[in-house]
Design an enzyme around this catalytic site. Structure first.
Site, PDB file in Angstrom:
ATOM      1  CD  GLU B  68      -3.126  -0.650   2.337  1.00 14.75           C
ATOM      2  OE1 GLU B  68      -2.769   0.407   3.426  1.00 14.75           O
ATOM      3  OE2 GLU B  68      -3.831  -1.473   2.739  1.00 14.75           O
ATOM      4  CG  ASP B  79      -4.406   8.481   7.664  1.00  7.99           C
ATOM      5  OD1 ASP B  79      -4.154   7.468   8.152  1.00  7.99           O
ATOM      6  OD2 ASP B  79      -4.738   9.030   6.705  1.00  7.99           O
ATOM      7  CE1 TYR B 194      -7.673  -1.641   6.711  1.00  9.41           C
ATOM      8  CE2 TYR B 194      -6.242  -0.972   4.725  1.00  9.41           C
ATOM      9  CZ  TYR B 194      -6.371  -1.056   6.086  1.00  9.41           C
ATOM     10  OH  TYR B 194      -5.371  -0.474   6.928  1.00  9.41           O
TER      11      TYR B 194
END
Lengths: 408, 288
Positions: B68, B79, B194
């Site tokens: 990734e 994040d 994911y």
């Protein structure tokens, strides 16, 4: 006087889009919550009991309706259009922000949420959020950039007095956009029990429409008040724009009245050509940030640029998506006022009317200074006096070269 | 003569391994070996262009199965601090979307089998231009995209155009994705799923393995796609535990932290590859 919220609007569409602007550009973790919020809000909008409670708090707690005041001395000073001030600075907490916070906290209670979070720039939305959280007995966390904390210390203290925890945000430039990033990070981590009270007509759907509806009380009242005074609608409406909630609140109920001219005033900072400004429509390009597509200050590679403004409340590199749409539709004219022009208008308002406006609001007054002298006295111009300037004393003194004692 | 043979072989390999199938091939191979994939996350251009290139090129040898590669963004809302700082380091060192795609293209010149998934936020892609981006990404050898702020409600923006370019669109499922929502999340998903192990930002705390295992099992009832688990996995031990019941384990913030704390670019490369080797060893042995 408290009118029901506007139910007639056809936009945004089911996906939260105003044309190509708006939408729900958020992480998957937040999607179920945002969809739930959308449903709850749709129910509340048509629930007489919710509307009754909203009207009660707008009246007895916020102090609505706010007056539509004929600014006789300002009118004479500029020597043109008749200038009316919509006195949102007289609301509880001193700005229009509480109109929205009352609505959202009622929704939070209805959804059974146990904790309130918010972002703030100038601190007015933070204060309004801390206020309603205190009133409804909910713990409250406010995210505020360190740069803004520095220039708005009085508001930081107000929030603390009201029982809120103010968390300084050091990432990025330490201003409103970074505070919003951090609030979104909190929300994604505490989805179960937390309600995020967004302070402006931006963010993922349903926020832009919901905040607009809660703020539209400004325009509805203005309409009724002007009809009572003059038996006709105003000719023009002027409001400052950061995210754009006070402007949208004033403009929205008049959007279908084509004879009513509308002018949104962005923060021109040192001048739009200087690159140091916060004028997303006049100096930005379309992009996606904070859950919506709108005009943004950014470089060619899609990295968000720093905004600049003398006023912390306008220091944001984006704008509400409905404004982006109205800009492209050319329904609203978007202009800008520089720091210097705002500071000048700020002082004129103080001296002519005995009203100390917020530095944000002074940007709208700067446009009035340019426009009013060219118009006849019959022209009825309404300016949204969106907030009071007490919070800006240190900042204005600094710019005027005065030394103030920290304690004042 | 030999050179010509080599070229022919490379052409054959490139034809056989089309972009969308590199991920399929990878998961098929690992299934035969009865082990999960190790997926590494690094931000392109972190800490600088040269070190980032060395980091990237060394990952397969250190034991990474799927790469990734983060496209840095100034405002990474999903994040945590580690990856926020990585994005800023990369941007300060001059990283752009074009440079990220160029990194992939150069990597593909020497590696035609390790899948590369670009991960990031929509705005830099939107500003690059969706069609231009997908054309350049496909040509560079990108296999998939993970775009955090594009839920299925916005599939027409990038997910569907990506499919037309043969690029997988990897969907995130989260602890808040309930049974009612899951079909929508899975509808246009490809490559792998994911599973975001915790409601929160990257680099946060890891959930209990028991809770994770049942979440992954529930997910499997609704999809045949491989399931990767990420967010909060930092150690070889955690990777092994989660690798027992998932098809891939994603490690990001722990690697990015190595770069932040490294004394130099060389040290960063050494530390990251060192941690990757450790994780790879653990993941390879986890089902034995």
């Amino acid at each position: 006087m408290n009118k029901p919220m506007d139910l007639s609007s056809s936009l945004p569409d089911a996906n939260g889009l105003f044309g190509s602007f708006g939408g729900r550009f958020v992480a998957e973790t937040l999607m179920p919550l945002i969809l739930e919020l959308q449903d709850e809000y749709a129910t509340a909008k048509n629930d007489p009991e919710f509307q009754r409670q909203l009207a009660y708090f707008q009246g007895d707690y916020v102090g609505r309706p706010s007056p539509l005041y004929f600014a006789e001395r300002l009118t004479e000073h500029f020597g043109g259009a008749s200038i009316y001030l919509k006195r949102e600075e007289l609301n509880h907490t001193g700005a229009h922000k509480i109109n929205n916070c009352i609505g959202q906290v009622l929704l939070a209670k209805q959804m059974g949420k146990k904790r309130i979070i918010a972002e703030t720039g100038a601190g007015m939305h933070g204060v309004a959020t801390a206020t309603v959280a205190a009133r409804f007995g909910l713990p409250c966390v406010i995210y505020m950039g360190t740069t803004d904390i520095e220039r708005q210390q009085t508001n930081v203290f107000r929030m603390k007095l009201l029982g809120a925890e103010v968390i300084p945000v050091t990432s990025g430039t330490g201003t409103l956009k970074d505070a919003m990033n951090e609030a979104l990070r909190d929300w994604v981590t505490n989805v179960d029990d937390t309600f995020y009270i967004i302070g402006t007509v931006a963010g993922p759907h349903p926020y832009p429409a919901m905040v607009r509806d809660f703020q539209a009380v400004i325009g509805h009242e203005t309409r009724t008040q002007m009809l009572e005074k003059h038996g006709r609608l105003p000719d023009s409406l002027v409001a400052c724009i950061g995210g754009g909630s006070n402007a949208m609140g004033l403009f929205h109920p008049f959007l279908n009245d084509s004879a009513v001219q509308m002018i949104g005033v962005e923060a021109g900072g040192k001048g739009v050509k200087s690159g140091l400004h916060a004028a997303s429509l006049n100096g930005g390009t379309p992009g996606v940030l904070h859950g919506n597509r709108t005009y943004l200050l950014q470089n060619a590679d899609g990295q968000i640029s720093d905004a600049h403004s003398i006023s912390a409340g306008l220091d944001y590199p984006g704008i509400g998506p409905e404004h982006a749409w109205l800009h492209e539709q050319k329904r609203v004219e978007y202009v800008s006022a520089t720091d210097a022009e705002a500071l000048e208008a700020f002082q004129i308002c103080c001296r002519q009317e005995g009203i100390i406006p917020a530095l944000e609001t002074a940007h709208a007054l700067a446009e009035v200074a340019k426009r009013a002298p060219t118009l006849p006295r019959e022209h009825l111009m309404v300016v949204n006096l969106s907030g009071r300037g007490d919070k800006d004393m240190m900042s204005v003194a600094h710019h005027l070269g005065e030394q103030l004692d920290e304690a004042c | 003569m030999i050179a010509i043979q080599d070229n022919t072989m490379n052409d054959t390999v490139n034809q056989a391994v089309t972009h969308s199938s590199r991920l399929e091939q990878c998961f098929a191979t690992l299934k035969q070996q009865n082990r999960p994939a190790l997926v590494s996350y690094l931000t392109a251009g972190d800490p600088d262009a040269d070190a980032s290139r060395r980091l990237l090129h060394g990952l397969p040898e250190a034991g990474v199965d799927i790469i990734e590669l983060g496209m840095p963004f100034s405002d990474p809302m999903a994040d945590g601090p580690a990856i926020q700082k990585a994005a800023l380091r990369a941007l300060e060192s001059g990283q752009t979307q074009a440079k990220t795609l160029e990194m992939v293209r150069r990597f593909r010149e020497e590696n035609s089998s390790t899948p590369i998934v670009l991960m990031g936020y929509y705005n830099p892609i939107f500003c690059y231009g969706v069609e231009r981006f997908l054309t350049d990404a496909a040509n560079a050898g990108v296999d998939g995209l993970i775009v955090v702020d594009l839920p299925p409600e916005h599939d027409e923006e990038l997910c569907q155009p990506a499919a037309r370019h043969g690029i997988d669109f990897i969907r995130l499922a989260t602890p808040t994705t309930d049974a009612r929502r899951l079909p929508k999340v899975l509808a246009n998903a490809s490559g792998f799923i994911y599973y975001v192990s915790v409601a929160g930002v990257t680099g946060g705390s890891a959930p209990t393995p028991e809770r994770l295992e049942s979440s992954v099992a529930q997910l499997r009832e609704h999809t045949d796609l491989p399931i990767a688990v990420g967010f909060g996995i930092r150690t070889a031990e955690q990777a092994a535990t989660i690798g027992r019941f998932s098809d891939a384990v994603v490690v990001g913030s722990a690697l990015v932290d190595c770069i932040e704390h490294a004394a130099s670019a060389d040290d960063a490369v050494e530390q990251v590859h060192g941690l990757v080797s450790e994780l790879a060893e653990s993941v390879r042995a986890c089902r034995q």
